[in-house]
Write a protein that holds these residues in place. Structure first.
Motif, mmCIF file in Angstrom:
data_model
loop_
_atom_site.group_PDB
_atom_site.id
_atom_site.type_symbol
_atom_site.label_atom_id
_atom_site.label_comp_id
_atom_site.label_asym_id
_atom_site.label_seq_id
_atom_site.Cartn_x
_atom_site.Cartn_y
_atom_site.Cartn_z
ATOM 1 N N LYS A 44 30.585 43.782 43.233
ATOM 2 C CA LYS A 44 30.592 44.949 42.352
ATOM 3 C C LYS A 44 31.023 44.608 40.925
ATOM 4 O O LYS A 44 30.689 45.328 39.989
ATOM 5 N N GLU A 45 31.767 43.532 40.749
ATOM 6 C CA GLU A 45 32.232 43.169 39.412
ATOM 7 C C GLU A 45 31.384 42.044 38.827
ATOM 8 O O GLU A 45 31.825 41.310 37.928
ATOM 9 N N CYS A 48 31.111 41.036 35.159
ATOM 10 C CA CYS A 48 32.239 40.367 34.489
ATOM 11 C C CYS A 48 31.928 38.900 34.189
ATOM 12 O O CYS A 48 32.616 38.277 33.374
ATOM 13 N N THR A 159 33.777 43.109 47.437
ATOM 14 C CA THR A 159 34.883 43.735 46.718
ATOM 15 C C THR A 159 34.541 45.196 46.463
ATOM 16 O O THR A 159 33.365 45.553 46.318
ATOM 17 N N SER A 161 35.935 46.952 43.914
ATOM 18 C CA SER A 161 36.291 47.285 42.537
ATOM 19 C C SER A 161 35.350 46.620 41.544
ATOM 20 O O SER A 161 34.831 45.526 41.788
ATOM 21 N N THR A 162 35.152 47.261 40.407
ATOM 22 C CA THR A 162 34.378 46.670 39.312
ATOM 23 C C THR A 162 35.281 46.047 38.252
ATOM 24 O O THR A 162 34.806 45.597 37.217
ATOM 25 N N SER A 163 36.571 46.004 38.509
ATOM 26 C CA SER A 163 37.533 45.491 37.538
ATOM 27 C C SER A 163 37.356 43.993 37.324
ATOM 28 O O SER A 163 37.160 43.226 38.271
ATOM 29 N N CYS A 164 37.460 43.568 36.067
ATOM 30 C CA CYS A 164 37.304 42.150 35.712
ATOM 31 C C CYS A 164 38.638 41.417 35.806
ATOM 32 O O CYS A 164 39.064 40.724 34.859
ATOM 33 N N THR A 165 39.294 41.534 36.931
ATOM 34 C CA THR A 165 40.577 40.884 37.151
ATOM 35 C C THR A 165 40.593 40.262 38.535
ATOM 36 O O THR A 165 39.801 40.617 39.408
ATOM 37 N N SER A 167 41.753 39.707 42.260
ATOM 38 C CA SER A 167 42.301 40.539 43.323
ATOM 39 C C SER A 167 42.143 39.806 44.645
ATOM 40 O O SER A 167 41.439 38.793 44.741
ATOM 41 N N ASN A 170 38.266 39.752 45.511
ATOM 42 C CA ASN A 170 37.292 38.924 44.780
ATOM 43 C C ASN A 170 37.876 37.582 44.351
ATOM 44 O O ASN A 170 37.284 36.875 43.541
#
Length: 300
Positions: A44-45, A48, A159, A161-165, A167, A170
């Motif tokens: 999903k990310e 990024c 994953t 989340s779409t967050s570019c961090t 976790s 991911n």
């Protein structure tokens, strides 16, 4: 002559480990090309990872740390990042010749420990093998059918989340595709139970223009050969020499200054076939991988 790397040192890396290292650098040079095949909904990310990352060079100390951990998990029947005991301080001198990774010789307790406070974390283990640890990371896998399957289990993990961090969901993909976790890498792969480990650490690139290269599958009528090129200018020539016959390689991923070059090699379905990547830089200097000797296509 411009120096490259690639010679096996005391059996490191083996073919499976070379595949993991090359697949990593191939993906880092062109993340979107690999992520395009990610199963629907998993990555999903993926947006990024639009930019290419610097290829990681192969570090012998990280190679030994990674393979030891794979053997330690396999022999002692656990799966975790920390070594489940206090690893002896001289493990680098013992492994693998006088200690294969059995707890009796690799653990100060002489056995695995139930006390998590006594376990050796991955970064301390890397340091025991002489690796320089500043920014560092590790990914592990087990039970997949070969290095290709292990790598894509990491790269395509799901994953939410779409967050570019980074976790827990991911983390494998994030460590493979981003900078900040070390400029060097080592891969460990044990054919029994397919334990795979990649350790990342180090602070500076070795400057070699061909950081990694391998072929896949190990043997078939036709195999795919890949080698990464990293320089301020494109190579003036990119070839693979198989059994003394040179064939052109073409840019398959990434850019001409940070990309993975590819060739399909036929007629290698049986027997042993020796090969070497033979590039020339923009000034016409030869850049060989490996610098001396050759790599092999075959089941031996």
């Amino acid at each position: 002559r411009v120096m490259a790397e690639g010679e096996a040192v005391n059996g490191y890396p083996n073919w499976s480990e070379r595949v993991l290292l090359e697949w990593m650098n191939r993906a880092r040079s062109d993340p979107q090309a690999d992520l395009a095949a990610c199963p629907a909904g998993n990555c999903k990310e993926s947006a990024c990872y639009l930019s290419a990352a610097t290829p990681r060079h192969i570090d012998f100390n990280l190679q030994r740390s990674a393979r030891f951990h794979g053997d330690h998990m396999r022999i002692n029947n656990y799966f975790d990042h920390p070594s489940h005991c206090t690893v002896v301080a001289n493990i680098a001198a013992l492994y693998p010749n006088s200690c294969s990774g059995a707890a009796s010789c690799s653990c100060t307790q002489g056995a695995l420990s139930g006390d998590t406070n006594a376990w050796t974390d991955p970064f301390s283990r890397m340091q025991l093998f002489g690796a320089s640890v500043n920014a560092a990371g590790e990914i592990i896998a087990a039970g997949y059918s070969g290095p290709n399957a292990s790598f894509y289990a990491w790269l395509y993990e799901p994953t939410s989340s779409t967050s570019c961090t980074f976790s827990d969901e991911n983390g494998h993909r994030f460590l493979l595709l981003t900078d900040g976790y070390g400029a060097a890498a080592g891969a460990g792969y044990t054919s029994t139970q397919d334990f795979a480990v990649m350790d990342f650490a180090g602070t500076a690139s070795d400057g070699y223009k061909i950081p990694s290269g391998s072929h896949y599958p190990r043997q078939a009528a036709t195999v795919d050969a890949w080698a990464n090129w990293y320089d301020t200018a494109a190579p003036s020539s990119a070839k693979i020499n198989v059994d003394g016959v040179c064939s052109n390689m073409t840019l398959g991923r990434g850019s001409s200054t940070n990309g993975a070059w590819h060739a399909s090699v036929g007629g290698v379905g049986s027997g042993c076939h020796r090969y070497q990547f033979a590039f020339k830089d923009s000034a016409g200097n030869s850049v060989l991988y490996p610098t001396a000797g050759s790599l092999g296509i075959g089941d031996g």
